[in-house]
Motif scaffolding. Structure first.
Motif, PDB file in Angstrom:
ATOM      1  N   ASN A  28       0.879  -1.131  -0.088  1.00  0.00           N
ATOM      2  CA  ASN A  28      -0.061  -0.122   0.122  1.00  0.00           C
ATOM      3  C   ASN A  28       1.067   1.276   0.319  1.00  0.00           C
ATOM      4  O   ASN A  28       0.530   2.220  -0.909  1.00  0.00           O
ATOM      5  CB  ASN A  28      -0.875  -0.097   1.244  1.00  0.00           C
ATOM      6  CG  ASN A  28      -2.195  -0.933   1.138  1.00  0.00           C
ATOM      7  OD1 ASN A  28      -2.444  -1.673   0.079  1.00  0.00           O
ATOM      8  ND2 ASN A  28      -2.377  -1.268   2.253  1.00  0.00           N
ATOM      9  N   ARG A  29       1.889   1.368   0.806  1.00  0.00           N
ATOM     10  CA  ARG A  29       2.710   2.435   0.775  1.00  0.00           C
ATOM     11  C   ARG A  29       3.359   2.811  -0.479  1.00  0.00           C
ATOM     12  O   ARG A  29       3.386   3.907  -0.972  1.00  0.00           O
ATOM     13  CB  ARG A  29       3.902   2.337   1.934  1.00  0.00           C
ATOM     14  CG  ARG A  29       4.836   3.609   2.155  1.00  0.00           C
ATOM     15  CD  ARG A  29       5.784   3.390   3.275  1.00  0.00           C
ATOM     16  NE  ARG A  29       5.046   3.164   4.330  1.00  0.00           N
ATOM     17  CZ  ARG A  29       5.461   2.786   5.514  1.00  0.00           C
ATOM     18  NH1 ARG A  29       6.677   2.527   5.621  1.00  0.00           N
ATOM     19  NH2 ARG A  29       4.856   2.703   6.521  1.00  0.00           N
ATOM     20  N   GLU A  63      -1.290   6.666   2.041  1.00  0.00           N
ATOM     21  CA  GLU A  63      -1.485   5.141   2.330  1.00  0.00           C
ATOM     22  C   GLU A  63      -2.792   4.777   2.565  1.00  0.00           C
ATOM     23  O   GLU A  63      -3.312   3.825   2.162  1.00  0.00           O
ATOM     24  CB  GLU A  63      -0.467   4.619   3.019  1.00  0.00           C
ATOM     25  CG  GLU A  63      -0.541   3.191   3.309  1.00  0.00           C
ATOM     26  CD  GLU A  63       0.724   2.930   4.264  1.00  0.00           C
ATOM     27  OE1 GLU A  63       0.714   1.476   4.478  1.00  0.00           O
ATOM     28  OE2 GLU A  63       1.655   3.347   4.661  1.00  0.00           O
TER      29      GLU A  63
END
Length: 105
Positions: free
Chosen positions: A51-52, A62
């Motif tokens: 996600n980051r 995020e």
């Protein structure tokens, strides 16, 4: 999970491999329920980033990626990110490129 911390193969994994479950039930018309940004997030899932990294790639927070993933799975009737990724691969042509720069870091 088995005793060494690795996930054990089970019915869910087998169902995904054989095309059963939520993934096969997603018709291309269901993609029309997604917002343009949700489509963009879905489109980049097969890259395999967390996600980051996806957030950096897309220029969003995020937690926004997480929110979009939650919305995508809900709207498409999927159980998880893996199923969303499989849908993304299956309907890649219909999702289009949308001008997303997939090489940006």
């Amino acid at each position: 999970m088995n005793g060494d911390g690795a996930p054990k193969a089970g019915a869910q994994g087998t169902a995904l491999l054989h095309g059963a479950g939520g993934v096969e039930g997603v018709d291309v018309s269901a993609l029309d329920t997604l917002t343009p940004r949700e489509r963009e997030v879905l489109r980049v899932l097969p890259i395999g980033d967390g996600n980051r990294a996806l957030a950096r790639r897309l220029g969003i927070a995020e937690r926004t990626v997480k929110a979009h993933l939650t919305s995508i799975t809900r709207k498409l009737g999927l159980r998880n990110r893996v199923e969303a990724t499989l849908v993304s691969v299956r309907w890649a042509e219909q999702l289009g490129s949308g001008g997303t720069c997939l090489n940006r870091t």
